[in-house]
Structures are given as structure tokens and as C-alpha cells.
Enzyme design. Structure first.
Site, short mmCIF file in Angstrom:
data_model
loop_
_atom_site.label_atom_id
_atom_site.label_comp_id
_atom_site.label_asym_id
_atom_site.label_seq_id
_atom_site.Cartn_x
_atom_site.Cartn_y
_atom_site.Cartn_z
N HIS A 1 53.42 123.64 8.51
CA HIS A 1 54.70 122.96 8.27
C HIS A 1 55.76 123.98 8.64
O HIS A 1 55.98 124.96 7.93
CB HIS A 1 54.78 122.54 6.80
N GLU B 1 47.88 112.26 8.12
CA GLU B 1 46.56 111.64 7.91
C GLU B 1 46.58 110.17 8.25
O GLU B 1 45.64 109.65 8.86
CB GLU B 1 46.08 111.84 6.47
N THR C 1 55.55 119.13 1.84
CA THR C 1 54.35 119.29 2.66
C THR C 1 53.28 118.25 2.30
O THR C 1 52.68 117.67 3.22
CB THR C 1 53.81 120.72 2.54
#
Length: 131
Positions: free
Chosen positions: A58, A32, A24
Site C-alpha cells: 500500500h 480480492e 489497508t
């Protein structure tokens, strides 16, 4: 942005779990990075964006060798805050992750000037709690 999951991207390698699948934290970094690219048209000379909030689910594991495509849509803007819808889809077209990431427009020099200087480990700030 397309990525192929390597051993270095796994939860085992990053210390975020004990299974050899996409971690994750790595997925968040890829998402990002997509928002940084999508924010570029909103910045100008001396301006940049910084991440301020992440809300991501996720949803699906991706094994080493799997491919993941991450995207950041056009942002919703509110003042200096840009909110991006993000998603990740695997090579089979299945949704791996979705959510939102906020970035804020800042003046690069002012932002860096406001960041506290790093101190060697074990030192105490004279203005801190023991001041």
C-alpha cells in the site's frame, strides 16, 4: 472496479489506524474482489476459488472522497493455484497499491464440508489439547 473512499473505508473506521484515509484492510478487500471476478472464467459448476496468500504494498494514502480503481490481471496458473497481479490507481493516475494475490480452485461442497463448525465462545473441543 472503481470505488469512492467513504468514511466507512477509513483506517479510523476499521480500527487499522488513526487517520481518516483509505484503510489497508479495505483496499485488500477491494483487490480480492477484483481477483474473484478475474477467476470466474476458471470456475465451473460446483467450483469456486478461495484466497490463500496476499502480497500487497500500500504505497499512497487516499482521502475520503477520492476514487480508486482496482484491477487484477490474467492469472498465472500452476495446478489449482491462480496468481493474480493486482494494482490500485487513484483518480490522478497515481499508483496506490500493487502486488500479487493467490487463489486456489476448490470444489465448493467439499471445501465447505471440510471447514470446522463454529463453536460457541468459551467451549473447548473435546479432541483439542485437553482432549
Amino acid at each position: 472496479m472503481r470505488h469512492e473512499v467513504t468514511d466507512a473505508d477509513t483506517a479510523v473506521s476499521l480500527g487499522s489506524g488513526d487517520v481518516p484515509v483509505l484503510a489497508t484492510p479495505r483496499l485488500i478487500a477491494w483487490l480480492e474482489a477484483a481477483t474473484v471476478r478475474a477467476a470466474a472464467p476458471f470456475t465451473g459448476p460446483g467450483r469456486t476459488t478461495v484466497g490463500t496468500e496476499i502480497r500487497v504494498r500500500h504505497l499512497r494514502a487516499t482521502r475520503v472522497g477520492g476514487r480508486v480503481e482496482v484491477t487484477a490481471g490474467a492469472p498465472a496458473a500452476e495446478g489449482r493455484r491462480l496468481t493474480f497481479r493486482v494494482s490500485a490507481v487513484d483518480g490522478a493516475g497515481d499508483l496506490v497499491a500493487d502486488g500479487e494475490i493467490d487463489r486456489v480452485l476448490v470444489d465448493r461442497e467439499r471445501f465447505l464440508a471440510s471447514a470446522p463448525a463454529a463453536r460457541p465462545e468459551g467451549t473447548v473441543d473435546s479432541e483439542g489439547p485437553e482432549g
